[in-house]
Write a protein that holds these residues in place. Structure first.
Motif, PDB file in Angstrom:
ATOM      1  N   UNK A 157       0.969  -1.261   0.045  1.00 52.28           N
ATOM      2  CA  UNK A 157      -0.081  -0.024  -0.018  1.00 52.28           C
ATOM      3  C   UNK A 157       0.790   1.360   0.006  1.00 52.28           C
ATOM      4  N   UNK A 158       2.000   1.136   0.695  1.00 51.23           N
ATOM      5  CA  UNK A 158       2.788   2.312   0.816  1.00 51.23           C
ATOM      6  C   UNK A 158       3.553   2.709  -0.550  1.00 51.23           C
ATOM      7  N   UNK A 159       3.914   1.528  -1.023  1.00 53.15           N
ATOM      8  CA  UNK A 159       4.768   1.786  -2.458  1.00 53.15           C
ATOM      9  C   UNK A 159       3.749   2.209  -3.636  1.00 53.15           C
ATOM     10  N   UNK A 160       2.406   2.045  -3.434  1.00 50.23           N
ATOM     11  CA  UNK A 160       1.434   2.197  -4.605  1.00 50.23           C
ATOM     12  C   UNK A 160       1.065   3.799  -4.704  1.00 50.23           C
ATOM     13  N   UNK A 161       0.785   4.035  -5.989  1.00 52.59           N
ATOM     14  CA  UNK A 161       0.652   5.592  -6.284  1.00 52.59           C
ATOM     15  C   UNK A 161      -0.751   5.957  -5.389  1.00 52.59           C
ATOM     16  N   UNK A 162      -0.738   7.356  -5.003  1.00 53.62           N
ATOM     17  CA  UNK A 162      -1.837   7.761  -4.114  1.00 53.62           C
ATOM     18  C   UNK A 162      -1.527   8.300  -2.999  1.00 53.62           C
TER      19      UNK A 162
END
Length: 169
Positions: free
Chosen positions: A42-47
Motif C-alpha cells: 500500500x505504501x509503495x502504490x501511487x496515491x
C-alpha cells in the motif's frame, strides 16, 4: 478514525489503497510477514494514504470483528518498523461497529518510497486489489518518482569518451 468514515470505506471496493482482512495471526512469523507485505504494498502504490481494515470478510464485507487484545498499536508498529526499510508511517485505530471491534491500520503517504521487506529483500506493490512483488521496471520507476535515481546520476558502463558531448559544457 470514526465509525462514519469506516462505513464510507466499507462502501468502497478493495484497490491499491484499500484492503479488507478477516485477521492476521501476529503470533506467527508468517502472519507478521503477511502484515508487513500488505503495508509495504500500500505504501509503495501511487496515491495518498491507504487503509487495511481488520475484522472484515474479504469478499462479502461482512463485519466479523477482531479480538482487540490480540492486536495492539505498539505491536503492529514494532512489526512494521523492524521489517521495513525504510519504515512505513502507520497508525492503528480500533472502532466499534455493529457491536464488534474493527481494526483500522492507516498507511500514510510516504516520501521515502520505495519500501522494502528486510527479511527477503522484496519490494511489493498493489495491482488492483492484490498484493504482488514489484517488477524490476516498477522498482526503477519508484526510485525515479521519488528522486532517488535520476538519469544524471546513473553510471553508464562501456561508454567511450567519444560519446561525451563536450560542447554542452
Amino acid at each position: 478514525m470514526d465509525c462514519h468514515k469506516l462505513r464510507r470505506l466499507l462502501k468502497k471496493e478493495e484497490g491499491p489503497k484499500l484492503d479488507f482482512k478477516a485477521e492476521y495471526d501476529l503470533s506467527t512469523e508468517s502472519g507478521k510477514k503477511e502484515l508487513t507485505k500488505d503495508v509495504i504494498a500500500i505504501a509503495n502504490s501511487r496515491g495518498g494514504r491507504g487503509y487495511i481494515i481488520l475484522g472484515i470478510e474479504d469478499k462479502t464485507k461482512r463485519v466479523l470483528g477482531i479480538e482487540p487484545k490480540r492486536y495492539t498499536e505498539e505491536q503492529i508498529q514494532q512489526i512494521i518498523y523492524n521489517r521495513c526499510d525504510p519504515p512505513v508511517p502507520i497508525s492503528v485505530d480500533f472502532v466499534g461497529l455493529d457491536g464488534k471491534t474493527v481494526g483500522v491500520i492507516t498507511v500514510y503517504r510516504s516520501s521515502h518510497k520505495p519500501h522494502q521487506m528486510i527479511q527477503n529483500g522484496a519490494f511489493y506493490i498493489r495491482r488492483g486489489s492484490t498484493t504482488d512483488i514489484a517488477r524490476r521496471s516498477e522498482i526503477a520507476n519508484l526510485f525515479q518518482e521519488n528522486g532517488l535515481m535520476t538519469y544524471e546520476t546513473v553510471i553508464l558502463k562501456n561508454v567511450g569518451m567519444e560519446e561525451l558531448e563536450l560542447r554542452a559544457y
